[in-house]
Design a protein around this motif. Structure first.
Motif, PDB file in Angstrom:
ATOM      1  N   CYS A  58       8.607  11.644 -63.229  1.00 30.32           N
ATOM      2  CA  CYS A  58       8.086  10.324 -63.377  1.00 30.32           C
ATOM      3  C   CYS A  58       9.026   9.298 -64.277  1.00 30.32           C
ATOM      4  CB  CYS A  58       6.822  10.366 -64.043  1.00 30.32           C
ATOM      5  SG  CYS A  58       5.682  11.355 -63.109  1.00 30.32           S
ATOM      6  N   PRO A 171       4.216  12.258 -58.289  1.00 32.35           N
ATOM      7  CA  PRO A 171       3.997  10.884 -58.518  1.00 32.35           C
ATOM      8  C   PRO A 171       2.986   9.944 -57.682  1.00 32.35           C
ATOM      9  CG  PRO A 171       6.284  11.095 -58.425  1.00 32.35           C
ATOM     10  CD  PRO A 171       5.959  12.273 -58.089  1.00 32.35           C
ATOM     11  N   THR A 175      -0.498   8.294 -59.076  1.00 29.03           N
ATOM     12  CA  THR A 175      -0.925   6.968 -58.804  1.00 29.03           C
ATOM     13  C   THR A 175      -2.312   6.816 -57.843  1.00 29.03           C
ATOM     14  OG1 THR A 175       1.299   6.260 -58.290  1.00 29.03           O
ATOM     15  CG2 THR A 175      -0.215   4.877 -57.320  1.00 29.03           C
ATOM     16  N   ALA A 204       2.677   1.473 -53.771  1.00 25.69           N
ATOM     17  CA  ALA A 204       3.658   1.978 -55.044  1.00 25.69           C
ATOM     18  C   ALA A 204       3.659   3.486 -54.860  1.00 25.69           C
ATOM     19  CB  ALA A 204       3.061   1.762 -56.256  1.00 25.69           C
ATOM     20  N   GLN A 208       6.971   5.581 -53.829  1.00 27.80           N
ATOM     21  CA  GLN A 208       7.410   6.622 -54.727  1.00 27.80           C
ATOM     22  C   GLN A 208       7.534   7.892 -53.669  1.00 27.80           C
ATOM     23  OE1 GLN A 208       4.083   6.258 -57.460  1.00 27.80           O
ATOM     24  NE2 GLN A 208       5.569   5.846 -58.943  1.00 27.80           N
ATOM     25  N   TYR A 209       6.648   8.307 -53.057  1.00 34.10           N
ATOM     26  CA  TYR A 209       6.908   9.538 -52.110  1.00 34.10           C
ATOM     27  C   TYR A 209       8.157   9.448 -51.340  1.00 34.10           C
ATOM     28  CZ  TYR A 209       5.794  13.416 -49.266  1.00 34.10           C
ATOM     29  OH  TYR A 209       5.696  14.811 -48.905  1.00 34.10           O
ATOM     30  N   TYR A 211      10.778   7.739 -51.715  1.00 31.25           N
ATOM     31  CA  TYR A 211      12.131   7.509 -52.528  1.00 31.25           C
ATOM     32  C   TYR A 211      12.190   9.361 -52.951  1.00 31.25           C
ATOM     33  CZ  TYR A 211      15.437   6.428 -56.150  1.00 31.25           C
ATOM     34  OH  TYR A 211      16.620   6.639 -56.931  1.00 31.25           O
ATOM     35  N   GLY A 212      11.129   9.678 -53.420  1.00 30.07           N
ATOM     36  CA  GLY A 212      11.358  11.035 -53.996  1.00 30.07           C
ATOM     37  C   GLY A 212      11.764  12.051 -52.869  1.00 30.07           C
TER      38      GLY A 212
END
Length: 260
Positions: A58, A171, A175, A204, A208-209, A211-212
């Motif tokens: 995170c 993450p 969320t 978001a 985030q997923y 980008y991860g």
């Protein structure tokens, strides 16, 4: 190409596979990732390291992937072999299931059922599907051209692809499973500001997923063009802009998930 390419079959010197049920049993066991085979060895799990990884996923996710190089050098595999992080994420999902059950006035049996649903379907089943997709796509489209200097094991392991899903999932969990829980009275209201908060929350989470996933595969030195993995961000953002015209995602997702 096998479904879980974690080991290669062994052959006797005459070049033919060894017969008998013992070989089949051993082969099946070796196809199961080490991280799943060690799920019952609690005394060997490093929960402190797993908690550190979840925290930095995170705060600074790139720091987590710096450790994969050390893991590769010491254990000759990119994938983690300690299932402690699976236990922690499963525990987090179980706690969330209890909290959501309180919000929707579920019975204790329904709360247990919800916990198993979140762990087995949302995390493990979806993770297995995503890992298979990432594993196939990476080995087909992202491997760098072979060269004499490239190591012989320059291929993405299915277990590492599942690691990438695990790291990207946490993450998203914070969320949608945790933050959304506290925002339920807001995201389900019928006005544009609440719609904006609701849809931004989902944007978001899935950004985030995505980008991860990119960070996880970009950490492997023998993959190229990993920027392709960021391509879903464009339709994701486009759908988000369109949804602001009046489609509240939470008002459609939560009734499907928990009932009206």
């Amino acid at each position: 190409m096998s479904v879980l390419p974690l080991s290669s079959p062994t052959f006797p010197r005459n070049g033919s596979p060894s017969p008998g049920p013992m070989r089949s049993s051993g082969s099946l066991s070796n196809r199961i990732p080490v991280i799943f085979r060690r799920l019952t060895r609690f005394q060997q799990m490093d929960f402190e390291l797993a908690a550190w990884q979840l925290t930095y996923l995170c705060l600074a996710p790139k720091r987590v992937y710096r450790n994969v190089y050390f893991h590769k050098q010491t254990k000759n595999t990119w994938a983690r072999d300690d299932p402690a992080i699976l236990i922690l994420i499963s525990g987090c999902l179980a706690v969330s299931a209890v909290a959501w059950s309180v919000v929707y006035s579920y019975s204790p049996f329904q709360a247990i059922e919800l916990a198993f649903l979140m762990i087995l379907r949302d995390y493990l089943l979806v993770g297995a599907i995503m890992a298979t997709i990432l594993w196939l796509f990476s080995n087909k489209a992202l491997l760098s051209p072979p060269s004499h200097s490239a190591p012989s094991d320059s291929a993405v392991e299915w277990a590492y692809a599942f690691d990438v899903h695990t790291n990207a999932f946490f993450p998203l969990y914070l969320t949608l499973y945790l933050a959304q829980l506290f925002l339920v009275p807001i995201v389900l209201r019928s006005n544009w500001i609440c719609l904006f908060i609701s849809n931004t929350l989902y944007l978001a989470a899935f950004a985030q997923y995505t980008y991860g996933v990119y960070l996880g595969l970009n950490a492997l030195p023998y993959l190229v063009r990993t920027e392709i993995l960021l391509a879903p961000l464009l339709p994701l953002f486009t759908g988000y802009i369109i949804s602001l015209l009046g489609f509240n995602i939470a008002k459609h997702v939560l009734p499907m998930y928990f009932g009206s």
